[in-house]
Enzyme design. Structure first.
Site, short mmCIF file in Angstrom:
data_model
loop_
_atom_site.label_atom_id
_atom_site.label_comp_id
_atom_site.label_asym_id
_atom_site.label_seq_id
_atom_site.Cartn_x
_atom_site.Cartn_y
_atom_site.Cartn_z
N LYS A 20 54.33 43.12 33.05
CA LYS A 20 55.51 42.59 33.75
C LYS A 20 56.31 41.65 32.86
CE LYS A 20 51.48 40.78 35.41
NZ LYS A 20 50.31 41.55 35.81
N THR B 110 40.18 44.26 30.62
CA THR B 110 39.85 44.41 32.05
C THR B 110 40.52 45.64 32.65
OG1 THR B 110 39.67 42.02 32.21
CG2 THR B 110 39.88 43.23 34.28
N VAL B 111 41.85 45.69 32.57
CA VAL B 111 42.56 46.80 33.21
C VAL B 111 42.34 48.11 32.45
CG1 VAL B 111 44.82 47.65 33.94
CG2 VAL B 111 44.27 45.23 34.19
N ALA C 269 46.67 66.67 40.67
CA ALA C 269 47.72 66.83 39.66
C ALA C 269 47.94 68.29 39.28
CB ALA C 269 47.37 66.01 38.41
N GLY D 230 36.84 32.49 38.43
CA GLY D 230 37.56 33.54 37.71
C GLY D 230 38.86 33.97 38.38
N VAL E 180 53.85 45.19 39.22
CA VAL E 180 54.16 44.39 40.41
C VAL E 180 53.12 44.63 41.49
CG1 VAL E 180 55.88 43.85 42.17
CG2 VAL E 180 56.64 44.57 39.89
N GLU F 188 54.27 50.86 37.85
CA GLU F 188 53.76 50.52 39.18
C GLU F 188 52.80 49.33 39.12
OE1 GLU F 188 53.78 50.06 42.52
OE2 GLU F 188 54.34 52.17 42.64
N LYS G 147 57.61 39.43 38.23
CA LYS G 147 57.53 40.52 39.19
C LYS G 147 58.76 40.55 40.10
CE LYS G 147 52.50 40.07 39.03
NZ LYS G 147 51.38 39.30 39.63
N GLY H 16 49.91 44.70 41.57
CA GLY H 16 48.67 45.43 41.25
C GLY H 16 48.57 46.79 41.88
#
Lengths: 440, 440
Positions: free
Chosen positions: A109, A17-18, A37, A191, A136, A133, A209, A138
């Site tokens: 985490k 997913t991520v 950047a 979900g 904790v 980042e 977290k 999201g």
């Protein structure tokens, strides 16, 4: 555009997913991210055990492998993004990436809460960053806020809704008057909760977290094993309704607070005044309230989970690392906000008995003369003072619910009082106790 | 502690409210700040025209002078903190400090909103930073969030309560049902409004801040002269009450939004749904809601003014600059979030006529048959569709207030409709119009 700066090559491990979200967002916003950047940032390699999935998501736009360690060894890759999760293989991936001089970005985490000391020490030694980042809250840039935005402050405490699943469940219980079990089923169907929801509903995820927040807020080591953890499974709809009548909402909070002699690190359901913004954070949203001595209260709100919100945090870290990737000062900001040789040495995690909170007590009592007098005597004995009292009309069987809000007192005094309250012959069953915070 | 790193010497110019706060907080939290920054940071020199005040605040702990330019020339000082305010002497101070190779930290939104282009270009040329976290929303680390925390995102819009004075006034008007004039007097008595409150109540201060937010959100130049600015002086208690009946609150918002062909940059009173967290930001507090394409909605809340909250932001900037002060990459993050040679070239600030908003219209009408038909015909003619309508019981003189909420439409269509509505013989006086945003 500055052409002197070479492209940063990223190796992405885990295309779930991520990982999928990270791939999609970095591709969609490549032009804008490069303009920020000052150099192109590209996921050049993707590793996942599920090659079919990786091929489906990535196509021909990156080299795909099922061997995570091939990425870690690849000299062309500067940043490894670990999105495998868990504390097994992920630990090896992160430690070996560090060993090979790679910077690491992770959303893990559990890994950092348990092995943060080892991992951050290794990274510091190698002069690489382990950025987290996404670990904790999201998409909310709370690590950046705590570690950089509030550097001027002595942080007094932070309290956060840092688990979306439980906040969704509590919001639904309140809105619809349903039981925990019914809402959990609904959350699983939608979900919002996993098939095995233990980590969420028992507060473990929030404790991971909170452990990280405590470390960066107070300059203390990462100490997950010392966290007090209580989930939401014992909450009843009646408590949510009574709390509301008293002007409170119940939220699962991760709370870290500095006392004179140590730090409170705890996760538990908490009554908070309904007027606070934090009380109005509904559904699966996250928010963290931070109290600094100079800035006062600040609050950070957003989505705590999901593919793209979490990817937003992962990519912010990638960009952050990329900015100083090939300099000697990659570790511009210490991993845990304070320099590794300047951690607080006089701030142990306090045993739960020493923690200070207000309280909500629900006592099922026989509707008899003298019952209240005995109850208040027990509280007085423990030096617990009463802030508010709500006696409901008699239920069936001549019993009634007595709700007491106490002022702030020590945990051990409350536990001692509850033990005595439960022994009273007018008390029926267990006393329901929920902690309470004013958050001011 | 790393002893290799030398102390950073800061020259503070202006020891008024924020300057005094900066002095106090940096001194009080020196130990903790050093443990974060990895090197001592000290205000070694203070300049202020008011030497008595400077002596009173600073004593013998720093060198005091009434000559700001002496600090700028001092080779021992690495960072100049400009807290003089205004666009006169402050501009010279900042530009000369840059010219002399000093990094600059400032809270001066007016200066940056008007002369940001010149100042940031000069700083970039010299390789120094001009940091300005304190210029927008006081202690809330919103610049850091926009510029670093959300780098993954295409920012769609940001909307903020970024002026505490006006939010205090609007909160009091609603809570107490008082008129604008009465609350303003109270706010002045309490110190929430200046003796000359024009900049606050006319929206100019908020527009300075919104101008800076637009630049860093969308990668466009700083263009204060193109901002649309409307204050709160024409709001009546009746509008606040009617809005509430319709489920809305009225806030003065600074709004920046990306459209296909350009950027909206505007400050005006706005109806927002009462359920939004932003609607529940009360008193002098500030908050900024940001919509990113990946992260969705995030919100940042805290104190937007005051000595120590603003000092919190000033010192965060000092620490940020100090971390890379003597490196070649001091400009780690571009001043306006995007690399100076990569600003958006196709995003002009849109003329107000092109801006899209919902609307609240309050029309005083003669209570006559056919009046409503004529009004709705005028709106239909301009393609403005009605979302909600509230007709109040007749007031004295056979007149009544008709409240209409419109769906989103172009500003110029609304203005054209209002012109026609005011010419109707059944319309009494001016039409009150307030813009409306759903913030989703």
């Amino acid at each position: 555009m500055n052409d002197n700066k070479k492209q940063i090559n990223v190796g992405l491990i885990g295309i779930g997913t991520v990982g999928g979200g990270t791939w999609t967002v970095l591709k969609r916003n490549a032009e804008e991210i490069t303009r920020r950047a000052g150099r192109p940032i590209k996921i050049t390699h993707v590793a996942d055990k599920n090659l079919d999935l990786a091929n489906k998501v990535v196509g021909n736009d990156a080299t795909i492998t099922d061997d995570a360690f091939a990425l870690i060894k690849n000299p062309d890759i500067q940043i490894i993004v670990e999105l495998v999760g868990g504390v097994g293989i992920a630990k090896n991936i992160v430690l070996q990436a560090i060993e090979n001089g790679k910077h690491v970005v992770t959303a893990n985490k559990a890994l950092l809460a348990k092995f943060g000391e080892e991992i951050f020490a290794a990274a510091h030694k190698k002069g690489v960053m382990v950025a987290f980042e996404a670990a904790v809250a999201g998409g909310i840039p709370i690590i950046k806020a705590l570690r950089e935005g509030l550097t001027a402050n002595r942080i007094e405490w932070a309290a956060g809704i840092i688990n979306g699943t439980t906040n969704f469940i509590l919001s639904e219980m309140r809105d619809k008057g349903l039981t925990f079990a019914d809402v959990l089923k609904e959350a699983q169907r939608l979900g919002y909760a996993e098939a095995d929801p233990t980590f969420d509903i028992e507060g473990v995820d929030a404790a991971h977290k909170a452990t990280l927040m405590a470390a960066i807020a107070f300059g203390i080591p990462v100490q997950f094993d010392k966290a007090y953890i209580e989930g939401i499974t014992k909450l009843e709809s009646a408590d949510i309704a009574y709390a509301e009548q008293l002007g409170y909402r119940i939220k699962l909070l991760g709370i870290v607070r500095r006392q004179q002699d140590g730090v409170e690190l705890r996760v538990h359901p908490t009554l908070i005044p309904e007027k606070r913004l934090l009380a109005n954070v509904e559904g699966a949203m996250n928010a963290v309230l931070v109290k600094g001595d100079a800035v006062g209260l600040t609050l950070y709100y957003g989505k705590g989970a999901g593919a793209e919100p979490t990817a937003s945090a992962v990519i912010a870290d990638i960009v952050d690392v990329a900015r100083l990737c090939d300099s000697e000062i990659a570790e511009r900001v210490p991993h845990l906000a304070f320099q590794p040789d300047a951690l607080s040495t006089n701030l142990p995690i306090l045993p739960m008995g020493e923690v200070l909170t207000g309280n909500y007590l629900r006592i099922r009592v026989e509707d008899k003369a003298g019952a209240l007098a005995k109850i208040t005597a027990i509280l007085a004995e423990q030096d617990i003072s009463i802030d508010a009292l709500l006696q409901k009309e008699a239920l069936s069987k001549g019993e009634t619910d007595l709700i007491i809000l106490t002022h702030i007192c020590k945990e051990k005094a409350v536990l001692a009082a509850i033990e005595k309250l439960e022994k009273l012959e007018t008390t029926k069953g267990k006393v329901q106790r929920i902690r309470r915070e004013e958050l001011l």
